[in-house]
Design an enzyme around this catalytic site. Structure first.
Site, PDB file in Angstrom:
ATOM      1  N   SER A 103       0.839  -1.201   0.000  1.00  0.00           N
ATOM      2  CA  SER A 103       0.000   0.000   0.000  1.00  0.00           C
ATOM      3  C   SER A 103       0.870   1.245   0.000  1.00  0.00           C
ATOM      4  O   SER A 103       2.098   1.164   0.016  1.00  0.00           O
ATOM      5  CB  SER A 103      -0.889   0.006   1.236  1.00  0.00           C
ATOM      6  OG  SER A 103      -0.078   0.234   2.378  1.00  0.00           O
ATOM      7  N   LYS A 104       0.200   2.382   0.032  1.00  0.00           N
ATOM      8  CA  LYS A 104       0.895   3.671   0.069  1.00  0.00           C
ATOM      9  C   LYS A 104       1.869   3.741   1.231  1.00  0.00           C
ATOM     10  O   LYS A 104       2.911   4.375   1.160  1.00  0.00           O
ATOM     11  CB  LYS A 104      -0.137   4.791   0.227  1.00  0.00           C
ATOM     12  CG  LYS A 104      -0.796   5.163  -1.070  1.00  0.00           C
ATOM     13  CD  LYS A 104      -0.926   6.679  -1.164  1.00  0.00           C
ATOM     14  CE  LYS A 104      -1.191   7.072  -2.593  1.00  0.00           C
ATOM     15  NZ  LYS A 104      -2.516   7.456  -2.878  1.00  0.00           N
TER      16      LYS A 104
END
Ligand code: GLU
Length: 490
Positions: A254-255
């Site tokens: 993810s980010k």
């Protein structure tokens, strides 16, 4: 006879393409190019509510940036079009109609409220979730009744109540599920739009897709698809579900792990060739040791056999390293063209624009070995452009030196430099080395305060080359400032 290879990348324009999406696109592209097949881009845009403005442009732009050209799809067209599912609605409606007529699907009139209730009840009683099949066996009269009530039905697939469904995946092998674990899923929504499952199966058939390479998260959908292929009398393509991509902590990428949309990698100064190399190794390998592979080598050697089942780990440091390797292989002119926009946008505001290309051309060879991303040029080489350098006087004082000895050395260097006629590498060397000796210093003891004085930092490109690029006047001015700083500090 084996079918010609036709593969597709089928993104939904519901967000900006992330690393996982693009890895899927790349594997399909590599497989197509390796086998002389066709690479198709199909836009799965039937989820109108989740459509994101600009996502399509982001996806196509990302593919283009990476050089993943498509043979059929948006902008290029092709014989199997249209390539936007929103323009193919009739085909899905026809298929749904046929399935209902055959008895493989049925109209369901249950309201969303009822479905929510069923779900809540199932959750409460810890039962497996899914539609309870109330409308599966409605008789003609009951159905008429619902129609007269003005309810627009959805179409659901009739999963066999017994038996098993098996399929083979190139990567995962034989998979078997009990049909009793599958629910009667929706094929066509009440607004007349197909679900992913229906549209995907119909299109893969009509577009004569030979192999489906997609993310592992779709593996659980395959039994539903298999039954649908059978009901429609279609052959199922060969399947290869690509392993997950995890962050270094082994949680879903993810980010948080620094993974961003592909467009942002471009904006951060990664090179497309490095990105392709890095993404290709997320789940595929040439052997167990090769980290750097050129695009044509990837095409030559790509094979489904070497795709792994084990989740791939996205390692940002490795990406930076790979990018650095590719960056060092660029010609000076290529690197110049690459960094110019980053300097324009990344150098401090006080630097005069436009940045001089001639000047940057002289800087390029000095930084090529030292940066890993194009964007780093703006922070690494800013001292070449600034009028004033910011650093504290003690930084000038090197190893086994005092402020006094440093001041003396800098003053002596300033005097020597000011009387130099030519300011090239050899002249600098033949002036400064003897000077160190004269002062009773090791060369490094003189060069390190000179480096700080001229660049404002301890680590910088080679000193003489740097001074040459800066030029005599600027070097003398910087020495004057450094001498002043030290004088105040004493
Ligand atoms: N539209 C799906 C996605 O966005 C496609 C999945 C598939 O390749 O079947 O991932």
């Amino acid at each position: 006879m084996t079918k010609p290879v036709r593969v597709r990348f089928a993104p939904s324009p519901t967000g900006f393409p992330h690393v996982g999406n693009i890895r899927t696109a790349l594997f399909n592209w590599l497989f197509a190019r390796h086998s002389g097949g066709v690479f198709i881009v199909r836009i799965e845009d039937t989820d109108v509510a989740r459509k994101v403005e600009g996502a399509l442009e982001g996806i196509l732009g990302g593919l283009r940036w990476l050089g993943l050209d498509w043979d059929e799809g948006p902008e290029v067209g092709g014989e199997y079009g249209p390539y936007f599912q929103s323009q193919r609605l009739d085909l899905y409606r026809e298929a749904a109609k046929r399935l209902v007529a055959q008895g493989d699907a049925y109209h369901c009139y249950c309201s969303p409220e009822r479905l929510t209730e069923i779900r809540a009840e199932q959750q409460k009683r810890k039962l497996s979730l899914g539609y309870d099949r109330r409308c599966r066996d409605l008789n003609e009269a009951e159905r008429k009744q619902k129609e007269t009530e003005g309810i627009t039905p959805v179409v659901r697939f009739k999963i066999p109540l017994e038996g098993q469904t098996s399929f083979k995946d190139v990567i995962w092998g034989e998979v078997t599920v009990e049909n009793s674990t599958l629910d009667d899923y929706v094929l066509l929504k009440s607004d007349g739009y197909p679900t992913y499952h229906l549209a995907n199966v119909v299109d893969d058939h009509l577009m004569e897709i030979s192999h489906v390479l997609r993310a592992e998260e779709w593996l659980p959908s395959v039994p539903r698809h298999k039954l649908l292929y059978e009901a429609l009398g279609y052959d199922m393509p060969l399947l290869a579900h690509l392993p997950m991509i995890l962050g270094p902590d082994r949680s879903k990428l993810s980010k948080r792990h620094g993974a961003v949309s592909i467009t942002e990698y471009k904006e951060r100064g990664y090179l497309p060739e490095a990105m392709v190399n890095f993404l290709a190794l997320l789940g595929w390998s040439l052997d167990d040791k090769t980290d750097i592979i050129a695009r044509d080598e990837l095409v030559k050697h790509f094979s489904l056999e070497r795709i792994s089942k084990t989740a791939a780990i996205f390692n940002h440091e490795k990406l930076d390293w790979v990018n650095g390797v590719f960056l060092r292989e660029l010609s000076h002119e290529e690197l110049l063209r690459g960094i110019m926009p980053f300097l324009e946008s990344g150098l401090p505001e006080e630097v005069k624009r436009p940045v001089s290309e001639e000047y940057v051309r002289r800087i390029v060879p000095l930084i090529q070995e030292r940066i890993n991303k194009l964007a780093e040029a703006a922070t690494y080489a800013d001292f070449f452009f600034l009028d004033e350098l910011e650093y504290d006087a003690p930084l000038l004082v090197g190893k086994k030196m005092t402020a006094e000895t440093t001041l003396k050395a800098l003053e002596a260097a300033r005097d020597k430099l000011s009387s130099m006629e030519s300011f090239d590498h050899d002249s600098l060397e033949s002036t400064l080395r003897p000077l160190a000796e004269e002062l009773g210093l090791k060369a490094g003891q003189l060069f390190s305060p000179l480096r700080v004085a001229t660049t404002g930092r301890i680590a910088a490109p080679p000193l003489f080359e740097t001074m040459m690029v800066l030029g005599k006047e600027r070097c003398l001015e910087r020495l004057r400032v450094a001498v002043g700083k030290l004088g105040n500090y004493l």
